[in-house]
Scaffold this active site. Structure first.
Site, PDB file in Angstrom:
ATOM      1  N   HIS A  96       0.795  -1.231   0.000  1.00 51.80           N
ATOM      2  CA  HIS A  96       0.000   0.000   0.000  1.00 51.80           C
ATOM      3  C   HIS A  96       0.825   1.278   0.000  1.00 51.80           C
ATOM      4  O   HIS A  96       0.275   2.361  -0.179  1.00 51.80           O
ATOM      5  CB  HIS A  96      -0.979   0.015   1.180  1.00 51.80           C
ATOM      6  CG  HIS A  96      -2.320   0.576   0.792  1.00 51.80           C
ATOM      7  ND1 HIS A  96      -3.463   0.360   1.538  1.00 51.80           N
ATOM      8  CD2 HIS A  96      -2.696   1.351  -0.246  1.00 51.80           C
ATOM      9  CE1 HIS A  96      -4.491   0.998   0.978  1.00 51.80           C
ATOM     10  NE2 HIS A  96      -4.055   1.598  -0.118  1.00 51.80           N
ATOM     11  N   ASP A 119      -9.909  -0.320   3.963  1.00 45.75           N
ATOM     12  CA  ASP A 119      -8.723  -0.928   4.573  1.00 45.75           C
ATOM     13  C   ASP A 119      -9.057  -1.301   6.017  1.00 45.75           C
ATOM     14  O   ASP A 119      -9.846  -0.622   6.680  1.00 45.75           O
ATOM     15  CB  ASP A 119      -7.588   0.122   4.553  1.00 45.75           C
ATOM     16  CG  ASP A 119      -6.186  -0.454   4.667  1.00 45.75           C
ATOM     17  OD1 ASP A 119      -5.281   0.107   4.027  1.00 45.75           O
ATOM     18  OD2 ASP A 119      -5.999  -1.458   5.392  1.00 45.75           O
ATOM     19  N   HIS A 121      -6.823  -0.987   8.099  1.00 42.40           N
ATOM     20  CA  HIS A 121      -5.874  -0.051   8.707  1.00 42.40           C
ATOM     21  C   HIS A 121      -6.030   1.352   8.142  1.00 42.40           C
ATOM     22  O   HIS A 121      -6.480   1.524   7.020  1.00 42.40           O
ATOM     23  CB  HIS A 121      -4.438  -0.536   8.434  1.00 42.40           C
ATOM     24  CG  HIS A 121      -4.211  -1.985   8.737  1.00 42.40           C
ATOM     25  ND1 HIS A 121      -4.303  -2.974   7.774  1.00 42.40           N
ATOM     26  CD2 HIS A 121      -3.915  -2.634   9.892  1.00 42.40           C
ATOM     27  CE1 HIS A 121      -4.067  -4.156   8.319  1.00 42.40           C
ATOM     28  NE2 HIS A 121      -3.825  -3.980   9.604  1.00 42.40           N
ATOM     29  N   ASP A 123      -3.362   3.493   7.769  1.00 41.75           N
ATOM     30  CA  ASP A 123      -2.165   3.796   6.959  1.00 41.75           C
ATOM     31  C   ASP A 123      -1.796   5.271   7.051  1.00 41.75           C
ATOM     32  O   ASP A 123      -1.323   5.855   6.079  1.00 41.75           O
ATOM     33  CB  ASP A 123      -2.393   3.389   5.500  1.00 41.75           C
ATOM     34  CG  ASP A 123      -2.580   1.882   5.338  1.00 41.75           C
ATOM     35  OD1 ASP A 123      -2.794   1.446   4.185  1.00 41.75           O
ATOM     36  OD2 ASP A 123      -2.532   1.166   6.347  1.00 41.75           O
ATOM     37  N   HIS A 136       4.200   1.147   4.176  1.00 41.43           N
ATOM     38  CA  HIS A 136       2.816   0.829   3.770  1.00 41.43           C
ATOM     39  C   HIS A 136       1.820   1.196   4.873  1.00 41.43           C
ATOM     40  O   HIS A 136       0.618   1.184   4.639  1.00 41.43           O
ATOM     41  CB  HIS A 136       2.672  -0.632   3.333  1.00 41.43           C
ATOM     42  CG  HIS A 136       2.641  -1.645   4.441  1.00 41.43           C
ATOM     43  ND1 HIS A 136       2.047  -2.878   4.273  1.00 41.43           N
ATOM     44  CD2 HIS A 136       3.141  -1.631   5.702  1.00 41.43           C
ATOM     45  CE1 HIS A 136       2.167  -3.569   5.392  1.00 41.43           C
ATOM     46  NE2 HIS A 136       2.837  -2.831   6.275  1.00 41.43           N
ATOM     47  N   ASP A 227      -7.376  -1.763  -0.109  1.00 43.04           N
ATOM     48  CA  ASP A 227      -6.452  -2.748   0.469  1.00 43.04           C
ATOM     49  C   ASP A 227      -7.247  -4.031   0.653  1.00 43.04           C
ATOM     50  O   ASP A 227      -8.245  -4.042   1.368  1.00 43.04           O
ATOM     51  CB  ASP A 227      -5.951  -2.222   1.818  1.00 43.04           C
ATOM     52  CG  ASP A 227      -4.857  -3.089   2.430  1.00 43.04           C
ATOM     53  OD1 ASP A 227      -3.985  -2.540   3.130  1.00 43.04           O
ATOM     54  OD2 ASP A 227      -4.877  -4.314   2.212  1.00 43.04           O
ATOM     55  N   ASP A 229      -6.896  -6.373   2.446  1.00 41.89           N
ATOM     56  CA  ASP A 229      -7.054  -6.800   3.838  1.00 41.89           C
ATOM     57  C   ASP A 229      -8.253  -6.153   4.534  1.00 41.89           C
ATOM     58  O   ASP A 229      -8.538  -6.447   5.701  1.00 41.89           O
ATOM     59  CB  ASP A 229      -5.767  -6.651   4.672  1.00 41.89           C
ATOM     60  CG  ASP A 229      -5.374  -5.214   4.988  1.00 41.89           C
ATOM     61  OD1 ASP A 229      -4.154  -4.968   5.139  1.00 41.89           O
ATOM     62  OD2 ASP A 229      -6.254  -4.330   5.112  1.00 41.89           O
ATOM     63  N   GLU A 272      -1.962  -5.174  -1.810  1.00 36.78           N
ATOM     64  CA  GLU A 272      -1.659  -6.082  -0.713  1.00 36.78           C
ATOM     65  C   GLU A 272      -2.089  -7.529  -0.945  1.00 36.78           C
ATOM     66  O   GLU A 272      -2.132  -8.305   0.008  1.00 36.78           O
ATOM     67  CB  GLU A 272      -2.200  -5.531   0.628  1.00 36.78           C
ATOM     68  CG  GLU A 272      -1.588  -4.199   1.031  1.00 36.78           C
ATOM     69  CD  GLU A 272      -0.190  -4.301   1.653  1.00 36.78           C
ATOM     70  OE1 GLU A 272       0.332  -5.424   1.800  1.00 36.78           O
ATOM     71  OE2 GLU A 272       0.382  -3.251   1.983  1.00 36.78           O
TER      72      GLU A 272
HETATM   73  N1  LIG Z   1      -0.333   0.342  11.642  1.00 34.68           N
HETATM   74  C1  LIG Z   1       0.528  -0.710  11.161  1.00 34.68           C
HETATM   75  C2  LIG Z   1       1.852  -0.167  10.704  1.00 34.68           C
HETATM   76  O1  LIG Z   1       2.741  -0.967  10.384  1.00 34.68           O
HETATM   77  O2  LIG Z   1       1.988   1.090  10.675  1.00 34.68           O
HETATM   78  C3  LIG Z   1       0.757  -1.728  12.280  1.00 34.68           C
HETATM   79  N2  LIG Z   1      -0.081  -2.862  11.894  1.00 34.68           N
HETATM   80  C4  LIG Z   1       0.301  -4.160  12.417  1.00 34.68           C
HETATM   81  C5  LIG Z   1       0.111  -4.180  13.914  1.00 34.68           C
HETATM   82  C6  LIG Z   1       0.242  -5.607  14.401  1.00 34.68           C
HETATM   83  C7  LIG Z   1       0.028  -5.682  15.899  1.00 34.68           C
HETATM   84  C8  LIG Z   1      -1.301  -5.066  16.266  1.00 34.68           C
HETATM   85  C9  LIG Z   1      -1.401  -3.642  15.717  1.00 34.68           C
HETATM   86  N3  LIG Z   1      -1.179  -3.648  14.290  1.00 34.68           N
HETATM   87  C10 LIG Z   1      -0.026  -2.936  10.437  1.00 34.68           C
HETATM   88  C11 LIG Z   1      -0.225  -1.510  10.079  1.00 34.68           C
HETATM   89  C12 LIG Z   1       0.165  -1.206   8.649  1.00 34.68           C
HETATM   90  C13 LIG Z   1      -0.760  -1.907   7.653  1.00 34.68           C
HETATM   91  C14 LIG Z   1      -0.477  -1.462   6.252  1.00 34.68           C
HETATM   92  B1  LIG Z   1      -1.602  -1.869   5.192  1.00 34.68           B
HETATM   93  O3  LIG Z   1      -1.253  -1.330   3.933  1.00 34.68           O
HETATM   94  O4  LIG Z   1      -1.736  -3.287   5.135  1.00 34.68           O
HETATM   95  O5  LIG Z   1      -2.878  -1.312   5.589  1.00 34.68           O
HETATM   96 MN   LIG Z   2      -3.358  -0.484   3.536  1.00 36.00          MN
HETATM   97 MN   LIG Z   3      -4.390  -2.895   5.551  1.00 36.26          MN
HETATM   98 MN   LIG Z   4      -0.679  -5.027   4.370  1.00 32.25          MN
END
Ligand SMILES: N[C@@]1(C(=O)O)CN(C[C@@H]2CCCCN2)C[C@@H]1CCC[B-](O)(O)O
Ligand SMILES: [Mn+2]
Ligand SMILES: [Mn+2]
Ligand SMILES: [Mn+2]
Length: 305
Positions: A96, A119, A121, A123, A136, A227, A229, A272
């Site tokens: 992403h 999504d 998330h 992001d 991402h 996304d 997901d 994704e």
């Molecule tokens: N906010 C996140 C980041 O890495 O910044 C942390 N998160 C993973 C984390 C695992 C443990 C529980 C809380 N969440 C994934 C997210 C990014 C997703 C990117 B996408 O493109 O898939 O939406």
């Molecule tokens: Mn995303």
């Molecule tokens: Mn996501």
């Molecule tokens: Mn992802």
């Protein structure tokens, strides 16, 4: 309608290999034929090539900054060209982080636009709030005017200027938002429909409110950044960061059907999809098939036939 497909086999916005195979798997499963059967003209611009960065040391927590910056600069130019050729842009990911280039290039072509971000998330971590360093999880913060002071100029990102207003963004499907992201969303007053609201209102009302909200600010071209997901892992398991309690297949498709009917859909990212994250071939098939059906919904496929 006409679709201009760009493959962005990019994975450096996160740390799991395989997401770079998303574009080919989606093509191989029949995206072009599906679009053509809808009477949609299709031009496939092929896959972008992203050169390997020899030295791309982390910047603090941030990983692969130079690779992400260079890839998105290329993608921005590609999406701008697709729009200037008069197509609805279809960007196949890849992770992403590529929404940075996709939305930037779209805006370079059409000016002000609105963003529907589907999504699990948000992001919207900034380089300073991210816990993972994976870009991402940060693309929205790089694009918003209101967060300009929170995003330092990073190597290979000097080309990027913020191009989206927070009030022109709507999130749908949120269910895994970091505390810092929640703070940012509240501070900026961004419109969000978490999975709680999807349950409470139902997807039809969510889409009605989304479109009313966006059209109140003028009928800007819509950039849909989807996304995979966002969809429940029981339906779309082959993805990097699956989260339980997601959109059903029907809700996911309803979102795209509804946005298609606005006539304002101008670009869509489908990101994704990671074939290596499926435990079985059926996992991968189901994920890819869902991705294709979401895209066909963007181009006029309706389930009534
Ligand atoms: N906010 C996140 C980041 O890495 O910044 C942390 N998160 C993973 C984390 C695992 C443990 C529980 C809380 N969440 C994934 C997210 C990014 C997703 C990117 B996408 O493109 O898939 O939406
Ligand atoms: Mn995303
Ligand atoms: Mn996501
Ligand atoms: Mn992802």
């Amino acid at each position: 309608r006409s679709a201009g497909i760009v493959g962005a086999p990019f994975s450096k916005g996160q740390s799991r290999g395989g997401v770079e195979d998303g574009p080919e798997r989606i093509r191989a499963a029949g995206l072009q034929r599906g679009l053509q059967e809808l009477g949609c003209a299709v031009k496939d611009y092929g896959n972008l090539t992203f050169e390997d960065m020899s030295r791309d040391e982390p910047l603090g927590l941030l990983k692969s900054v130079r690779a992400v910056g260079a890839a998105n600069q290329k993608l921005s130019q590609a999406v701008r060209a697709v729009k200037e050729d008069g197509h609805t842009a279809v960007v196949l990911g890849g992770d992403h982080s590529l929404a940075i280039g996709s939305i930037h290039g779209h805006s370079a072509a059409v000016g002000e636009l609105s963003v529907v971000w589907v999504d699990a998330h948000a992001d919207i971590n900034t380089p300073l709030t991210t816990c993972t360093g994976n870009i991402h999880g940060q693309p929205v913060s790089y694009l918003l005017h209101e967060l300009r002071s929170k995003v330092p100029v990073l190597p290979n990102f000097s080309w990027l200027k913020p191009c989206v207003s927070a009030a022109d963004v709507v999130f749908i499907g949120l269910r895994d938002v970091d505390p810092a992201e929640h703070y940012i969303l509240k501070m900026l007053g961004v419109k969000t429909f978490s999975m709680s609201e999807v349950d409470q209102l139902g997807v039809a009302r969510v889409m009605e409110e989304t479109c009313d909200y966006l059209s109140a600010r003028g009928k800007k071209p819509i950039h849909l950044s989807y996304d995979i997901d966002a969809i429940d892992p029981s339906v779309a398991p082959a993805t990097g960061t699956p989260v339980v309690g997601g959109l059903t297949y029907r809700e996911g498709v309803y979102i795209t059907e509804h946005l298609c009917q606005t006539g304002l859909l101008s670009a869509v990212d489908l990101v994704e999809v990671n074939p290596l994250r499926g435990q079985t071939e059926e996992d991968v098939r189901s994920t890819v098939s869902t991705a294709i059906d979401l895209l066909l919904g963007c181009f006029g496929r309706v389930r009534e036939g």
